[in-house]
Design a protein around this motif. Structure first.
Motif, short mmCIF file in Angstrom:
data_model
loop_
_atom_site.label_atom_id
_atom_site.label_comp_id
_atom_site.label_asym_id
_atom_site.label_seq_id
_atom_site.Cartn_x
_atom_site.Cartn_y
_atom_site.Cartn_z
N ARG A 117 28.87 36.97 36.80
CA ARG A 117 29.67 35.84 36.78
C ARG A 117 31.07 36.24 37.12
NH1 ARG A 117 27.36 31.48 34.67
NH2 ARG A 117 25.18 31.93 33.78
N PRO A 118 32.20 35.58 37.55
CA PRO A 118 33.30 35.72 37.75
C PRO A 118 34.21 35.79 36.32
CG PRO A 118 33.01 33.55 38.36
CD PRO A 118 31.57 34.23 38.36
N LEU A 119 35.05 36.60 36.37
CA LEU A 119 35.87 37.10 35.04
C LEU A 119 37.24 36.48 35.26
CD1 LEU A 119 34.27 40.29 33.33
CD2 LEU A 119 33.77 37.98 32.87
N PRO A 120 37.85 36.25 34.14
CA PRO A 120 39.28 36.27 34.34
C PRO A 120 39.93 37.64 33.79
CG PRO A 120 38.59 35.18 32.03
CD PRO A 120 37.15 35.25 33.02
N ILE A 121 40.99 37.90 34.51
CA ILE A 121 41.54 39.16 34.27
C ILE A 121 42.21 39.37 32.74
CG2 ILE A 121 43.13 41.05 35.35
CD1 ILE A 121 42.38 39.62 38.04
N ALA A 122 41.97 40.42 32.23
CA ALA A 122 42.85 40.84 30.87
C ALA A 122 44.09 41.87 31.46
CB ALA A 122 41.91 41.55 29.90
N LEU A 123 43.89 42.61 32.21
CA LEU A 123 44.68 43.66 32.30
C LEU A 123 44.63 44.17 33.76
CD1 LEU A 123 44.10 46.46 29.52
CD2 LEU A 123 46.45 45.13 29.77
N VAL A 124 45.70 44.62 34.31
CA VAL A 124 45.80 45.18 35.48
C VAL A 124 46.61 46.55 35.16
CG1 VAL A 124 46.87 45.33 38.04
CG2 VAL A 124 46.11 43.30 36.92
N VAL A 170 48.88 38.00 33.40
CA VAL A 170 48.15 38.93 32.89
C VAL A 170 49.27 40.23 32.72
CG1 VAL A 170 46.42 40.82 33.52
CG2 VAL A 170 46.10 38.39 33.95
N PRO A 171 49.08 41.10 31.80
CA PRO A 171 49.98 41.96 31.61
C PRO A 171 49.48 43.36 32.87
CG PRO A 171 48.52 42.11 29.72
CD PRO A 171 48.42 40.89 30.46
N CYS A 172 50.58 43.92 33.28
CA CYS A 172 50.47 44.83 34.20
C CYS A 172 51.21 46.14 34.01
CB CYS A 172 50.84 44.37 35.75
SG CYS A 172 50.10 43.00 36.25
N PHE A 173 50.39 47.47 34.41
CA PHE A 173 50.87 48.52 33.63
C PHE A 173 50.58 49.44 34.98
CE2 PHE A 173 49.41 46.47 30.12
CZ PHE A 173 50.43 46.79 29.12
N GLU A 174 51.79 50.51 34.87
CA GLU A 174 51.30 51.78 35.76
C GLU A 174 51.48 52.97 34.89
OE1 GLU A 174 53.97 51.85 39.14
OE2 GLU A 174 55.80 52.29 37.65
N GLY A 175 50.93 54.01 35.42
CA GLY A 175 51.09 55.21 34.59
C GLY A 175 50.11 56.34 35.06
N GLY A 219 42.65 33.09 40.40
CA GLY A 219 42.78 34.38 39.85
C GLY A 219 41.56 35.20 39.11
N ARG A 220 40.36 34.72 39.23
CA ARG A 220 39.20 35.15 38.70
C ARG A 220 38.74 36.48 39.65
NH1 ARG A 220 35.15 30.97 37.62
NH2 ARG A 220 35.41 30.58 39.99
N VAL A 221 38.05 37.44 38.97
CA VAL A 221 37.56 38.56 39.81
C VAL A 221 35.99 38.22 39.71
CG1 VAL A 221 37.66 40.15 37.86
CG2 VAL A 221 37.61 40.93 39.77
N GLY A 228 34.16 44.85 33.25
CA GLY A 228 34.23 43.55 32.25
C GLY A 228 34.17 44.12 30.92
N TRP A 229 35.15 43.94 29.96
CA TRP A 229 35.24 44.16 28.61
C TRP A 229 35.75 42.90 27.78
CZ3 TRP A 229 33.22 47.88 25.70
CH2 TRP A 229 33.81 48.01 24.62
N ASN A 230 34.58 42.51 26.71
CA ASN A 230 34.90 41.48 25.99
C ASN A 230 34.93 40.18 26.67
OD1 ASN A 230 34.76 43.06 23.61
ND2 ASN A 230 36.81 43.33 23.56
N GLY A 231 34.30 40.07 27.77
CA GLY A 231 34.43 38.74 28.71
C GLY A 231 35.50 38.53 29.48
N ARG A 232 36.29 39.72 29.66
CA ARG A 232 37.55 39.61 30.68
C ARG A 232 37.39 40.95 31.37
NH1 ARG A 232 42.78 37.97 27.69
NH2 ARG A 232 43.44 37.40 29.56
N ALA A 233 38.28 41.11 32.62
CA ALA A 233 38.24 41.97 33.58
C ALA A 233 39.31 43.08 33.37
CB ALA A 233 37.98 41.61 34.86
N ILE A 234 39.20 44.30 33.62
CA ILE A 234 40.09 45.31 33.43
C ILE A 234 40.09 45.82 35.12
CG2 ILE A 234 40.94 47.77 32.89
CD1 ILE A 234 39.36 46.99 30.26
N VAL A 235 41.32 45.63 35.85
CA VAL A 235 41.19 45.86 37.00
C VAL A 235 42.38 46.91 37.31
CG1 VAL A 235 42.26 44.90 39.46
CG2 VAL A 235 40.73 43.47 37.76
N MET A 236 41.92 48.09 38.02
CA MET A 236 42.45 49.20 38.28
C MET A 236 42.91 49.44 39.86
SD MET A 236 40.36 51.23 35.33
CE MET A 236 38.80 50.24 36.01
#
Lengths: 291, 184
Positions: A206-213, A263-268, A171-173, A129-137
């Motif tokens: 608590r469950p969080l909305p996702i910020a980034l994948v 949610v914006p999704c990235f790969e790299g 869609g919350r984590v 969690g970061w700033n109230g939203r989740a980063i999912v990797m």
């Protein structure tokens, strides 16, 4: 006395043979994500050790009929030198070392909960969690998820999971905050377990909305570079790591679509966890390759 | 002006497919093969028009209107080729004519707009679930692995490459090599 032992709700070929053994010494039933799970052991003290591998959020239960039944027979001298682990009457592990049995117990149990629960989707992923939203990797086992999650926590993120992103229908984590499993210097095996406090962090509740994948691929010595995926590419990146997708397709697809279209999704690729974590949290924009 | 091509597109397959609409894309999950396909806008548009009545020319015209550049019928052919490979068509696709295999690069060169080129990306849904652990057995030495021959019922291999268990497993890299302990 045998009737007090947990029993499977459904009968199962092969189960009877294990059930007929009469050397069980202790048993326990617990509930997790609506599933009743029974564990019985041939040596009382082992039950306490197994408890450390129960899934996050488990609660003791009084149920006798269970959805999954684990039976652990402890080695007894030269006559039966192996510890044996059964799941629903099928032997899934045989080893001289209890640690191997525990590793298998945890792996099978966590995947059973991930697959058999109704209503939640489990994606193999590290989550903070970061700033109230989740980063999912999302990523496979042994892909360095735990190491990166630990480093993110060290740098101020809230710990949610190093194993699964647990997604609900909105869609919350949700947190799946087991102890982090860190493999020192890429060593094989399950790694050493550390509580999140060992990294100076705390677990989210608590469950969080996702910020980034972000689907990372670790490459030793590489810099961190990300390219944005289309929403469809985002669904594919999540789907590739979704547990039980073949059984829960109708539940999972709308949830994955919801996440990837919002949610914006990235790969790299990424290099070492320390540099990646710092840039990820404090200068995310610099990681993205502009097309 | 090119001659109008009245060849009719085949019918799209709908049986055992789950479809999810995304902005500018279509996600199609094949419940039979457990393959997921992501169709970009062009591939999705062609697939949606595969009704057994619409002609190549009509679809090419629709595509031209959609992306605001003239679209060659070869673009429709390339889309059909990919949709056919993904088993998303119910009927047969006519073989590519003119002895030319269609390449994305050649079409991009012709159209000058990469986004207008059809693209179907596919992946096989993973088998990651508790059941797989019944196909694998923990071991401490290679001798332990003898207990997995023959392979347990329902398993095609005995391996640890599914990413769900700890190492120290019996591994059978091929039918020619007997299972051995990865840590043994």
């Amino acid at each position: 006395m045998a009737s007090i032992w947990p029993r499977l709700k459904s009968t199962h070929p092969g189960l009877g043979r294990v059930e007929r053994l009469d050397d069980w010494n202790a048993a326990e039933t617990f509930e997790c994500y609506g599933l009743q799970i029974g564990v019985k052991v041939s040596k009382r003290g082992v039950l306490g050790e197994l408890r450390a591998f129960f899934p996050p959020g488990w609660r003791k239960s009084n149920a006798v009929l269970v959805d999954r039944l684990y039976s652990v027979r402890i080695a007894a001298g030269d006559k039966s030198p192996f510890h044996l682990l059964y799941a629903d009457g099928k032997r899934i592990a045989r080893s001289r070392t209890l640690k191997t049995i525990f590793d298998w117990f945890e792996s099978d149990l966590h995947h059973f909960v991930a697959e058999a629960n109704e209503g939640r989707i489990f994606v193999h992923a590290g989550v903070v969690g970061w700033n109230g939203r989740a980063i999912v990797m999302p990523g496979r086992s042994y892909s360095g998820k735990s190491t990166l999650v630990a480093e993110l926590v060290r740098q101020g993120a809230t710990y949610y999971s190093d194993e699964f992103a647990v997604l609900d229908s909105r869609g919350r984590v949700h947190p799946w905050a087991r102890q982090l499993a860190i493999r020192e210097n890429g060593a094989a095996g399950k790694g050493t377990r550390y509580p999140v406090e060992a990294f100076g962090g705390k677990a989210g509740k608590r469950p969080l909305p996702i910020a980034l994948v972000i689907a990372f691929l670790y490459q030793r010595g590489a810099g961190c570079r990300l390219a944005q995926l289309s929403p469809g590419g985002g669904v594919m990146a999540l789907l590739e790591h979704t547990v039980g997708i073949r059984q829960k397709t109708e539940l999972a697809l709308p949830i994955l679509r919801l996440v990837a279209s919002r949610v914006p999704c990235f790969e790299g690729v990424r290099g070492e966890a320390k540099g990646t974590a710092g840039t990820l949290l404090h200068d995310f924009g610099s990681l993205v390759i502009q097309e | 002006m090119t001659e109008k091509n009245n060849t009719i597109l085949p019918q799209a397959r709908h049986k055992d497919l789950l479809v999810q609409e995304l902005p500018d894309e279509l996600l199609v999950y094949d419940l039979e093969s457990h393959r997921a396909h992501c169709l970009n806008r062009t591939a999705a548009l062609v697939w949606k028009r595969c009704d057994g009545r619409t002609s190549f020319s009509d679809v090419a015209m629709d595509l031209s209107n959609e992306v605001r550049v003239p679209i060659d019928e070869d673009v429709v052919r390339l889309a059909l080729q990919q949709l056919d490979e993904a088993h998303l068509l119910a009927g047969p696709v006519e073989p590519i004519s003119r002895g030319n295999s269609l390449s994305r690069r050649r079409l991009i060169k012709g159209i000058g707009l990469a986004a207008a080129i059809p693209l179907v990306t596919s992946l096989t849904a993973p088998i990651i679930h508790a059941g797989v652990s019944s196909c694998t057995l923990a071991c401490t030495t290679s001798a332990d692995c003898q207990i997995v021959t023959p392979t347990p019922a329902g398993c095609t291999t005995c391996c640890n490459n599914l990413g769900v268990g700890p190492p120290g497993l019996c591994v059978a890299p091929s039918s020619a090599v007997p299972p051995f302990c990865a840590e043994g």
